[in-house]
Design an enzyme around this catalytic site. Sequence first.
Site, PDB file in Angstrom:
ATOM      1  N   HIS A 133      38.759  43.879   6.164  1.00 14.19           N
ATOM      2  CA  HIS A 133      38.189  44.844   7.112  1.00 14.19           C
ATOM      3  C   HIS A 133      36.964  45.506   6.489  1.00 14.19           C
ATOM      4  CE1 HIS A 133      37.660  48.301   9.702  1.00 14.19           C
ATOM      5  NE2 HIS A 133      38.409  47.658  10.593  1.00 14.19           N
ATOM      6  N   GLU A 272      33.883  42.074  13.725  1.00 11.69           N
ATOM      7  CA  GLU A 272      33.694  43.515  13.869  1.00 11.69           C
ATOM      8  C   GLU A 272      32.352  43.914  13.263  1.00 11.69           C
ATOM      9  OE1 GLU A 272      37.846  45.569  14.311  1.00 11.69           O
ATOM     10  OE2 GLU A 272      37.131  45.689  12.263  1.00 11.69           O
TER      11      GLU A 272
HETATM   12  P1  13P Z   1      36.892  51.533  16.565  1.00  9.85           P
HETATM   13  O1  13P Z   1      37.608  50.889  17.728  1.00  9.85           O
HETATM   14  O2  13P Z   1      37.343  52.930  16.314  1.00  9.85           O
HETATM   15  O3  13P Z   1      35.406  51.410  16.691  1.00  9.85           O
HETATM   16  O4  13P Z   1      37.322  50.730  15.238  1.00  9.85           O
HETATM   17  C1  13P Z   1      37.245  49.361  15.231  1.00  9.85           C
HETATM   18  C2  13P Z   1      37.939  48.854  14.036  1.00  9.85           C
HETATM   19  O5  13P Z   1      37.483  49.040  12.925  1.00  9.85           O
HETATM   20  C3  13P Z   1      39.215  48.162  14.238  1.00  9.85           C
HETATM   21  O6  13P Z   1      39.646  47.514  13.086  1.00  9.85           O
END
Ligand code: 13P
Length: 360
Positions: A133, A272
């Site tokens: 992550h 992400e």
């Molecule tokens: P948000 O949905 O708060 O932007 O976070 C995304 C995230 O990092 C999920 O792993």
Amino acid sequence: MCTPYRNYYRQRTANQWRKIPAEQGDPSAIRPFLAGNWKMNLIPLAGVALAARIFDLCRDVKDVDMGFAPPFTGLSTLADYITPDFLRREYGIGRNVFLLAQDTFFESKGAFTGEISADMLAAIGVDRVIIGHSDRRANLGKYFGFSSSVARRLSKEFLTHSLKRLALREEPDQKVLATIEHLLEEQHSDVLAGLATFLEAELNERAGESDEAIQRKVQAALSNGLQVILCCGENREAHKMNETFKLLERQIRIGLEGVARPTMSEVIIAYEPIWAIGEGANPASLEQIATVHDFIRNLLMDLYGEQIASRVRILYGGNVKPDNIVSMMQLAGVDGALVGGASLNAADFAKIIRFGLPDA
Ligand code: 13P
């Protein structure tokens, strides 16, 4: 009751991603996966209470997989709560609920204070683990103070001391010695200061888990029977410089190195973009999400062939909310979402799980 666009089951044929309604029990159907990453939030019982409210609002949802990633401290309590038998009895759901860890360490045991191994997670009933992550890939430096300690080490005093110690070693590395000597020459003190400032800023920005560490974590998770959610994503700078694909390719190639073809059924990818994550940020545009997911799918095809690549779920993460999930899920390449902030609110996360269905 399904609205016409809740036809997200996929059957993928040669080079063609189609969303078509699946027959009940069709083994080739790909189920969307909506996962909540709670990050460092909620004590164990608060996590159970949140999950309970979500299950209550999703009693009629049987055709998607849902996942919950509490912090390590909340895993056991949630594992005890979400047994399939109990969920079926209480909520009429069960097999579609997955327990996720937010990270794992790659060694199985030993002197690694504070770390948690993959077999420890498997032993308490974790199904899947989030690996790589961006909260961990980037930004850890500033919290752990790597940056200031590295900058301090570039002082003249520290380097002089290190030079003496290194010279006493049996087989000192001559190149290292020469470099330090070079830096220590009086006229280079401004170079030292400049380097320290530069490294401090760089590490503040970037120090965190390397692609290689992530690769080892992927291996450890898979060999302990855990499924992997491998995260990738570019920072704002790479996004602006059009380096997204280059960066993602590196993250995915290195992250998956050594993962054999049959094991890819245990891997989920989460895209992400760092600049789209968290309060105050905006989600990536639908166009960007579609383009990047296609890129990732093509990369997986290069690595594993079409048949395998077509079955890997690729999730999007970054400000997924009840009001944008439907349009995201309508994109052919999006197989689900990894949700941060909105997953901490029962009504919001239930709406996300229910995308395309009327509110409960
Ligand atoms: P948000 O949905 O708060 O932007 O976070 C995304 C995230 O990092 C999920 O792993």
